[in-house]
Write a protein that holds these residues in place. Structure first.
Motif, short mmCIF file in Angstrom:
data_model
loop_
_atom_site.label_atom_id
_atom_site.label_comp_id
_atom_site.label_asym_id
_atom_site.label_seq_id
_atom_site.Cartn_x
_atom_site.Cartn_y
_atom_site.Cartn_z
N UNK A 537 -37.43 35.30 -12.26
CA UNK A 537 -37.92 36.21 -11.22
C UNK A 537 -37.01 36.34 -9.99
N UNK A 538 -35.86 35.69 -10.00
CA UNK A 538 -34.92 35.83 -8.88
C UNK A 538 -34.29 37.22 -8.90
N UNK A 539 -34.31 37.90 -7.76
CA UNK A 539 -33.65 39.21 -7.72
C UNK A 539 -32.14 39.06 -7.51
N UNK A 540 -31.70 37.84 -7.17
CA UNK A 540 -30.27 37.56 -7.01
C UNK A 540 -29.91 36.34 -7.86
N UNK A 541 -29.34 36.60 -9.02
CA UNK A 541 -29.02 35.53 -9.96
C UNK A 541 -28.01 34.53 -9.39
N UNK A 542 -27.13 35.02 -8.49
CA UNK A 542 -26.12 34.12 -7.93
C UNK A 542 -26.76 33.04 -7.05
N UNK A 543 -27.91 33.35 -6.46
CA UNK A 543 -28.63 32.36 -5.64
C UNK A 543 -29.22 31.28 -6.55
N UNK A 544 -29.72 31.71 -7.68
CA UNK A 544 -30.26 30.76 -8.66
C UNK A 544 -29.18 29.80 -9.13
N UNK A 545 -27.99 30.32 -9.36
CA UNK A 545 -26.87 29.48 -9.79
C UNK A 545 -26.47 28.50 -8.69
N UNK A 546 -26.52 28.97 -7.44
CA UNK A 546 -26.19 28.10 -6.31
C UNK A 546 -27.18 26.94 -6.22
N UNK A 547 -28.45 27.23 -6.48
CA UNK A 547 -29.48 26.19 -6.49
C UNK A 547 -29.19 25.18 -7.60
N UNK A 548 -28.80 25.68 -8.77
CA UNK A 548 -28.50 24.79 -9.90
C UNK A 548 -27.35 23.84 -9.55
N UNK A 549 -26.33 24.35 -8.87
CA UNK A 549 -25.22 23.49 -8.46
C UNK A 549 -25.71 22.44 -7.46
N UNK A 550 -26.55 22.86 -6.52
CA UNK A 550 -27.09 21.92 -5.54
C UNK A 550 -27.97 20.87 -6.18
N UNK A 551 -28.70 21.26 -7.19
CA UNK A 551 -29.57 20.34 -7.95
C UNK A 551 -28.72 19.24 -8.59
N UNK A 556 -31.73 17.91 -1.55
CA UNK A 556 -33.20 17.98 -1.53
C UNK A 556 -33.70 19.41 -1.70
N UNK A 557 -34.97 19.55 -2.09
CA UNK A 557 -35.56 20.87 -2.34
C UNK A 557 -35.53 21.74 -1.10
N UNK A 558 -35.70 21.14 0.07
CA UNK A 558 -35.72 21.91 1.31
C UNK A 558 -34.41 22.66 1.54
N UNK A 559 -33.29 22.08 1.09
CA UNK A 559 -31.99 22.74 1.24
C UNK A 559 -31.93 24.02 0.41
N UNK A 560 -32.54 23.98 -0.77
CA UNK A 560 -32.52 25.16 -1.64
C UNK A 560 -33.32 26.31 -1.04
N UNK A 561 -34.43 25.97 -0.39
CA UNK A 561 -35.24 27.02 0.24
C UNK A 561 -34.46 27.68 1.38
N UNK A 647 -34.34 11.44 -3.80
CA UNK A 647 -33.93 11.02 -2.46
C UNK A 647 -33.74 9.51 -2.40
N UNK A 648 -34.71 8.79 -2.96
CA UNK A 648 -34.70 7.33 -2.87
C UNK A 648 -33.52 6.73 -3.62
N UNK A 649 -33.28 7.19 -4.87
CA UNK A 649 -32.19 6.57 -5.64
C UNK A 649 -30.84 6.80 -4.98
N UNK A 650 -30.64 7.98 -4.42
CA UNK A 650 -29.35 8.24 -3.78
C UNK A 650 -29.18 7.40 -2.52
N UNK A 651 -30.27 7.20 -1.79
CA UNK A 651 -30.22 6.36 -0.59
C UNK A 651 -29.94 4.90 -0.96
N UNK A 652 -30.61 4.40 -2.01
CA UNK A 652 -30.42 3.01 -2.42
C UNK A 652 -29.00 2.77 -2.93
#
Length: 697
Positions: A537-551, A556-561, A647-652
């Protein structure tokens, strides 16, 4: 002896890759046994059990558990031959009261009825609901009353806040979006000066602070779930991040927190001590909740060994107050049906739905369909199904049949066809000559669908299996390829499309030196084969790909929003464009990339020809990163040790300077720095502190 606790999808994946494992199974326990008709998962569940019945030793014990199955004898006979049903419908170990909000006077009351006969009044509690004025916000006109008489959600919230001093609260919502709305309402009335006590006043202060922190670090400060968590009000639904869900469940179970706003995910095997279950709606979307699912849900109230009694409260006053009104009494009748467990729906097979007729958009007009003709169109002509959809839509347009609706109904049937194809492929090479006609019939007759079907549908089911088997035999003659396809969990067309892509990109796959590069290479394949839910449902597929890279990088999820809002991406909803919310981001990552995406990568791994195994190992690491949303082998290993929060595993890993990539080596590192490890996890919810204690023992 070993005990494996797995989902049906995981078990079928394991058995496709290690079929010998089935011979060592001595006991199988199938929980939530009514799930055979729950969407695509139900098909996986049924075909898994069908496979297991052929694979496991005859002496293996099989136990299927469900809160309510009205046709348990039939399901038991299919599963075990001689059904041995333990009936527990009438065995309620704790008292459970049922009450309805009534608001005919200035003050609302709760009317309690007999839980088995709602027409029989038992007692009432007067003067328990009273509206009060909330403070105005800037530029707001007039006063704001809370709760409003016609708003079942605000009444549910009011009751929850008023009753929380007496015990733990769960507010049930039919939809995930409703749970988020109630969290927003809770924060709103608290900020406007609500005089009601806060759930945090009756919770463990430190645990509330830890949970609120975990919410903020995952979802950001603006998330409704984060804001309500600071007041001791937590959400629990399908789009709640995995680590948060585990932490909230643990805190509720140990009476550290008291208030949860939930969907039916709470009914799926979560053992929580709920004192009051407040129901805002008996509908999940446009469908009424099933009787059996409702009883599974209310089983959370007054759990044996946790409470001596529990209460189910219906918050919408129209249910009770309009029960005698000719126009509105349907609500009352619906609830009465729900309360009687004998009205529980029989457990059916979703596989049989392939033979159902098509329906108009409003469900009132029926269009018969010859399923075997549909299957032939699907397997012989790549565009055959689209042509059929156009033909049916044109012919029945005057009956309200839109092409979108017909295509959705076709897509469901194609998923069923693919599941059967995958099932047949997994059994194909059990004998030297593959599957004979008798073998195919035997597999068809082994399904729950066949056992429950009438004579006509039994014949159709056998014909369907034979038609698909003939197609497999003609299109995939190489036994090695058949075996590979059988491990891929896809139908033939998708499996062949993935294979063609792998062959076209073989050199690129083998030249990759960093698994992060895989995403750019494999992205077109993911877009093509992930065709469900929010991902499409993304109207901009490039944004979806950017989220996948960030994932993959562990953001964190807040960065993707923030990325979505900065890039002004919108969610396509028919002809409209809607705003994305944090719940949608979680669904894209944990729901789609982590499962559907990882499944595509798994199929690629099966098909890559790699003499050294180095590239396949790199792909498998990429698959795990896609599954967990983590940047390294160390973070993945720690996650798999039970620290199931990104978040926790990366912090630890960062704070303890962990470097090992194997679980046993990470445990050694943690034990060598025992004091620092315990200190590092103190700021996180009790669930993760206990995981650390277990590892350090």
């Amino acid at each position: 002896q070993q005990i494996l606790v797995v989902t049906p999808e995981k078990l079928i994946y394991v058995l496709r890759h290690a079929p010998d494992l089935a011979a060592h199974v001595g006991l199988l326990v199938f929980d939530e046994g009514h799930q055979f008709d729950s969407g695509t998962r139900g098909i996986t569940y049924e075909l898994l059990l069908t496979s297991l019945r052929f694979m496991i030793p005859k002496e293996t014990q099989k136990v299927l558990i469900s809160a309510v199955i009205s046709n348990a004898e039939a399901v038991g006979e299919w599963l075990n031959g001689e059904p041995n049903v333990v009936e527990g419908t009438t065995l309620i170990p704790t008292f459970r009261s049922v009450g309805f909000v009534s608001w005919l006077d200035s003050l609302g009351r709760i009317e309690y009825v007999d839980s088995r006969d709602a027409e029989q009044k038992e007692f009432f509690v007067p003067r328990v609901i009273e509206s009060f004025n909330l403070k105005k916000k800037k530029r707001e006109r007039g006063t704001r009353l809370f709760p409003e008489r016609t708003d079942g959600q605000s009444i549910a919230l009011y009751l929850g806040l008023k009753l929380v001093p007496n015990g733990s609260i769960a507010i049930f919502c039919g939809r995930k979006s409703t749970a988020a709305k109630i969290c927003e309402k809770a924060v709103n009335i608290i900020e406007r000066g609500s005089p009601l006590a806060l759930p945090s006043d009756f919770s463990n202060t430190q645990e509330v602070e830890r949970l609120a922190r975990l919410h903020v670090e995952n979802l950001g400060t603006d998330s409704p779930a984060s804001q309500s968590a600071a007041h001791g009000i937590f959400s629990h639904h399908g789009n709640t991040p995995h680590g948060i869900r585990l932490a909230v469940e643990h805190a509720m179970r140990n009476n550290l927190v008291r208030f949860v706003v939930c969907t039916s995910t709470l009914a799926q095997g979560v053992n929580l001590p709920i004192r009051y279950l407040i129901v805002t709606s008996i509908y999940q979307g446009v469908e009424r909740i099933k009787v059996r699912d409702f009883h599974n849900l209310i089983g959370r109230a007054g759990r044996a060994g946790m409470h001596t009694e529990g209460s189910i409260l219906f918050a919408d006053p129209m249910i009770y107050d309009e029960r005698k009104d000719h126009k509105d009494k349907w609500r009352w009748n619906q609830v009465k049906k729900l309360l009687e467990p004998r009205n529980s729906e029989p457990c059916i097979s979703n596989l049989l739905s392939i033979f159902d007729p098509l329906k108009s958009d409003n469900g009132k007009y029926i269009i018969p369909i010859e399923i075997l003709d549909f299957v032939k169109a699907y397997i012989t002509d790549s565009d055959g199904v689209n042509k059929l959809a156009v033909e049916i839509t044109t012919r029945h347009a005057d009956k309200g049949c839109s092409r979108d609706s017909i295509e959705q109904q076709f897509a469901w049937r194609i998923r069923l066809i693919c599941a059967v194809e995958s099932f047949l492929l997994s059994h194909w090479d059990e004998s030297e000559n593959g599957l004979s006609k008798a073998d195919v019939i035997r597999l068809a007759e082994g399904t729950l669908a066949f056992f429950l079907a009438d004579k006509e549908k039994k014949d159709h089911l056998c014909d369907l299996f034979q038609l698909l088997a003939e197609n497999i035999s003609e299109r995939i003659t190489n036994p090695v390829r058949r075996k590979i396809y059988g491990r891929m969990l896809y139908g033939i067309q998708e499996a062949q499309a993935i294979e063609e892509w792998v062959q076209s990109n073989a050199d690129s796959l083998l030249s990759i030196v960093d698994e992060t590069e895989v995403l750019d290479l494999i992205w077109p394949l993911l877009i093509r084969h992930i065709n469900r839910g929010i991902f499409t449902k993304f109207d901009k597929q490039e944004v979806l790909k950017e989220i996948a890279h960030g994932w993959l990088r562990g953001k964190p999820f807040s960065e993707f929003l923030k990325v979505i809002h900065t890039r002004k991406a919108k969610m396509m909803w028919g002809t409209q464009r809607r705003e994305f919310k944090i719940d949608h981001v979680v669904e894209v990552c944990e729901g789609v990339l982590a499962y559907d995406g990882a499944l595509v990568v798994s199929a690629v791994c099966e098909l890559v020809q790699d003499d050294t195994g180095e590239q396949v190992n790199r792909l498998k690491l990429f698959q795990k990163r896609l599954k967990y949303g983590l940047p390294s082998e160390t973070t993945i290993a720690l996650y798999e040790l039970g620290f199931s929060d990104r978040v926790i595993v990366q912090d630890l890993v960062a704070s303890l300077n962990l470097a090992a990539t194997q679980k046993k080596d990470i445990v050694k590192e943690l034990k060598q720095n025992r004091e620092e490890a315990n200190l590092a996890v103190e700021k996180y919810p009790r669930y993760f502190q206990e995981r650390m204690k277990e590892l350090l023992q």
